[in-house]
Design an enzyme around this catalytic site. Sequence first.
Site, PDB file in Angstrom:
ATOM      1  N   LYS A 154       4.147   3.118  16.343  1.00 50.85           N
ATOM      2  CA  LYS A 154       3.039   3.821  16.764  1.00 50.85           C
ATOM      3  C   LYS A 154       3.400   4.325  18.496  1.00 50.85           C
ATOM      4  O   LYS A 154       2.767   4.297  19.144  1.00 50.85           O
ATOM      5  CB  LYS A 154       1.899   3.110  16.854  1.00 50.85           C
ATOM      6  N   ASP A 159       0.865  -1.475  -0.237  1.00 52.50           N
ATOM      7  CA  ASP A 159      -0.122  -0.010  -0.070  1.00 52.50           C
ATOM      8  C   ASP A 159       0.736   1.101   0.118  1.00 52.50           C
ATOM      9  O   ASP A 159       0.427   2.406   0.317  1.00 52.50           O
ATOM     10  CB  ASP A 159      -1.076  -0.080   1.236  1.00 52.50           C
ATOM     11  N   ASP A 181       1.151   6.595   1.814  1.00 48.40           N
ATOM     12  CA  ASP A 181       0.769   5.407   2.354  1.00 48.40           C
ATOM     13  C   ASP A 181      -0.821   5.346   1.835  1.00 48.40           C
ATOM     14  O   ASP A 181      -1.565   6.142   2.652  1.00 48.40           O
ATOM     15  CB  ASP A 181       0.864   5.255   3.930  1.00 48.40           C
TER      16      ASP A 181
HETATM   17  P1  GTP Z   1      -5.357  -1.515   7.798  1.00 48.04           P
HETATM   18  O1  GTP Z   1      -6.464  -2.947   8.219  1.00 48.04           O
HETATM   19  O2  GTP Z   1      -6.059  -0.611   7.200  1.00 48.04           O
HETATM   20  O3  GTP Z   1      -4.557  -1.200   8.746  1.00 48.04           O
HETATM   21  O4  GTP Z   1      -4.644  -2.099   6.477  1.00 48.04           O
HETATM   22  P2  GTP Z   1      -3.822  -3.689   6.250  1.00 48.04           P
HETATM   23  O5  GTP Z   1      -4.668  -4.821   6.902  1.00 48.04           O
HETATM   24  O6  GTP Z   1      -3.354  -3.661   4.649  1.00 48.04           O
HETATM   25  O7  GTP Z   1      -2.543  -3.393   7.464  1.00 48.04           O
HETATM   26  P3  GTP Z   1      -1.235  -2.720   7.207  1.00 48.04           P
HETATM   27  O8  GTP Z   1      -1.562  -1.479   6.282  1.00 48.04           O
HETATM   28  O9  GTP Z   1      -0.390  -2.471   8.418  1.00 48.04           O
HETATM   29  O10 GTP Z   1      -0.408  -3.621   6.297  1.00 48.04           O
HETATM   30  C1  GTP Z   1       1.001  -3.468   5.559  1.00 48.04           C
HETATM   31  C2  GTP Z   1       1.099  -4.169   4.228  1.00 48.04           C
HETATM   32  O11 GTP Z   1       1.115  -5.514   4.779  1.00 48.04           O
HETATM   33  C3  GTP Z   1      -0.025  -3.945   3.364  1.00 48.04           C
HETATM   34  O12 GTP Z   1       0.500  -4.134   2.260  1.00 48.04           O
HETATM   35  C4  GTP Z   1      -0.855  -5.263   3.774  1.00 48.04           C
HETATM   36  O13 GTP Z   1      -1.516  -5.759   2.507  1.00 48.04           O
HETATM   37  C5  GTP Z   1       0.203  -6.299   4.210  1.00 48.04           C
HETATM   38  N1  GTP Z   1      -0.220  -7.195   5.496  1.00 48.04           N
HETATM   39  C6  GTP Z   1      -0.795  -6.716   6.298  1.00 48.04           C
HETATM   40  N2  GTP Z   1      -1.036  -8.025   7.141  1.00 48.04           N
HETATM   41  C7  GTP Z   1      -0.964  -8.989   6.255  1.00 48.04           C
HETATM   42  C8  GTP Z   1      -1.172 -10.547   6.289  1.00 48.04           C
HETATM   43  O14 GTP Z   1      -1.426 -11.027   7.422  1.00 48.04           O
HETATM   44  N3  GTP Z   1      -0.518 -11.189   5.315  1.00 48.04           N
HETATM   45  C9  GTP Z   1      -0.014 -10.760   4.043  1.00 48.04           C
HETATM   46  N4  GTP Z   1       0.478 -11.475   2.938  1.00 48.04           N
HETATM   47  N5  GTP Z   1       0.205  -9.274   3.977  1.00 48.04           N
HETATM   48  C10 GTP Z   1      -0.235  -8.519   4.905  1.00 48.04           C
END
Ligand code: GTP
Length: 368
Positions: free
Chosen positions: A161, A110, A220
Amino acid sequence: MSQIKGLILAGGFGTRLRPLSCSRPKLLFPIAGRTMIEWILSGLSENGVNMAILATNHMSDAVRKHLGRKFDGVKLSYSLEYEPLGTGGAIKKAEKFFKKNEDFIVFNGDIISFPPIREILNKHVSNKAITTIMLHKVKDPTHFGVVELEKSTRILNFIEKPSLENAPSMWINAGVYIMNTKTFDYIVPNKKISIERDVFPKIASSGKLFGHKYRGEWFDIGRFNEYRKANSTILSRISKSKPMIFKGTKINESADLIPPLSLGSDSIIRSNVIIGPNVSIGKHVVIGEQSKISNSILFDHVIIGRNSNVRGAVIGEGVVIGNRVRIQKDCVIGDQVYISDNVALKNNIQICPHKEIKSNLDNEGVVV
Ligand code: GTP
């Protein structure tokens, strides 16, 4: 560049992008005529990376179906989690794709940025780092992972954070890493693990976590306002003075197209429409007579009637908007929503998919 592979974390739930992330992963959100993942992959391709692994789970079939096995010269493999394993667990799960003592680049799916991959890799190698984190400077670091730096490169401490008083600097984790496969030794397999909370602090205490200060553009897109900003920035790179128009789109000669602007394929723009600046429009979209669209993103198959006005909004797939509708800044309209003639939506209203809106909405918040 020696053949470095990419690993893209693609399995998050994107809760902050609801309701649009309920029906598609963040990686398939459109930006300036392409999806998010396509921008990341073409950035890798430009940097000579020709193999990438996508760590997927949530709605992963949609990503696989969309991209297949190759994009822009980058060969794609998929590492599929049956349960979300968190950022650390997802990285560990992809271990089998790498050789012993190999360096690879990891991207959060993202983040839009333009990292100097070769420069970061060279520093990573000369520092003998286990992981090098690309760092970005912000005014308010409290929503991010923040680093304490020694001599501006070694990371002494990584705090996820923190409160403003406890933040050791304004340099945050930019969601792009060069990792050596030794990073896998710090992650327990088959467990939900956060790379930010559970792994980086441990590597920092071994003295092998480094940072690279990145001063370029960085977004982001996990939040809607940043998503629209990323859209505007990319549009100004690719269509600063001329609208980008895809094939099969019919535009009435009286329409006024103000760049930067991207217009998807097979769309219809009727008479006296004004579109732009900073607008991305998907495929098979119809904009009716005298309507005005600015600073907005419209997904595919949107239909807008006559004399309507959309300003600073994100409009989901298949949304139908009637005549003389007003949609104000920061509104997010879920997929397949129907908005009747003459309705006005004030700032910052989010509407869940498949709703029918027949009267004005004045209060910001979510309509479920
Ligand atoms: P929010 O729910 O809005 O916080 O978004 P998010 O679930 O994507 O979490 P975050 O922004 O912290 O994730 C950072 C990156 O890691 C993003 O590209 C997510 O797609 C990826 N990501 C987060 N959790 C996982 C997971 O459990 N598995 C995989 N494969 N990717 C993950």
